[in-house]
Design a protein around this motif. Structure first.
Motif, short mmCIF file in Angstrom:
data_model
loop_
_atom_site.label_atom_id
_atom_site.label_comp_id
_atom_site.label_asym_id
_atom_site.label_seq_id
_atom_site.Cartn_x
_atom_site.Cartn_y
_atom_site.Cartn_z
N GLU A 50 -10.86 3.90 5.63
CA GLU A 50 -10.63 2.83 6.58
C GLU A 50 -11.37 3.13 7.87
OE1 GLU A 50 -6.45 2.24 7.49
OE2 GLU A 50 -6.14 4.36 7.76
N ASN A 96 -7.74 -6.98 0.51
CA ASN A 96 -8.64 -6.47 -0.53
C ASN A 96 -8.59 -7.37 -1.76
OD1 ASN A 96 -7.77 -4.06 1.18
ND2 ASN A 96 -9.58 -3.30 0.15
N SER A 143 -12.88 -6.47 -2.54
CA SER A 143 -13.68 -5.37 -2.00
C SER A 143 -12.96 -4.72 -0.82
CB SER A 143 -15.06 -5.89 -1.60
OG SER A 143 -15.85 -4.86 -1.07
N TYR A 144 -13.19 -5.21 0.37
CA TYR A 144 -12.64 -4.63 1.59
C TYR A 144 -11.48 -5.48 2.12
CZ TYR A 144 -15.30 -8.45 3.52
OH TYR A 144 -15.79 -9.70 3.76
N GLY A 198 -11.29 0.15 2.80
CA GLY A 198 -12.21 0.22 1.67
C GLY A 198 -11.61 -0.36 0.40
N GLN A 199 -12.43 -0.37 -0.61
CA GLN A 199 -12.05 -0.92 -1.90
C GLN A 199 -10.81 -0.23 -2.45
OE1 GLN A 199 -15.34 -1.10 -4.57
NE2 GLN A 199 -14.41 -2.74 -5.73
#
Length: 147
Positions: free
Chosen positions: A58, A30, A35-36, A108-109
């Motif tokens: 996730e 991340n 971001s991801y 995810g973020q």
């Protein structure tokens, strides 16, 4: 600040981390993408994390073998080509089925997954884990193991 693109070829990957028997290769953290995150995970039959939750989304995409996911108490046997999305706060876990399995994990973020995997690899030696120490490492990285 604009994040530059990057290309990660197989010969430039970091060595896999040993996360309680699962081999985790961080492909993009991340922090790197802002971001991801993406990891490649491979485990032997029967290995995998216990039910747990964390404050990030996730998804998992099964590449090979079988992986049994437990999401909010429901079991799902997943074969190659299956996508499992787990929203933040959902109690989930999985274990690799017969012959083991392989999958991509996309976080995810603001996820702490990559740093948590590195901490477990660094602080928990191979073999039967020191459970109190493991729980402390997980908690420090935003993961709560379900009772």
């Amino acid at each position: 600040m604009t994040i530059p693109y990057f290309v990660l070829t197989p010969d430039r990957r970091e060595l896999p981390l040993n996360v309680l028997g699962t081999k985790v290769t961080v492909l993009a953290s991340n922090a790197a993408t802002q971001s991801y995150g993406i990891t490649l995970q491979r485990g032997d039959e029967g290995t995998g994390p216990p039910p747990h939750s964390h404050d990030w989304d996730e998804s998992f995409y099964v590449l090979g073998g079988e992986v049994e996911f437990l999401c909010d108490g429901a079991a799902h046997m997943c074969r190659p080509g299956t996508l499992v999305h787990v929203p933040r706060g959902t109690v989930h876990g999985f274990h690799y089925g017969k012959g083991g399995g392989q999958m991509l994990e996309i976080t995810g973020q603001n996820a702490l997954a990559a740093q948590m995997f590195a901490a477990v690899d660094h602080e928990i030696p191979a073999g039967p884990p020191d459970i109190p120490k493991l729980l402390a490492v997980l908690e420090r990285n935003g993961v709560t193991v379900a009772a």
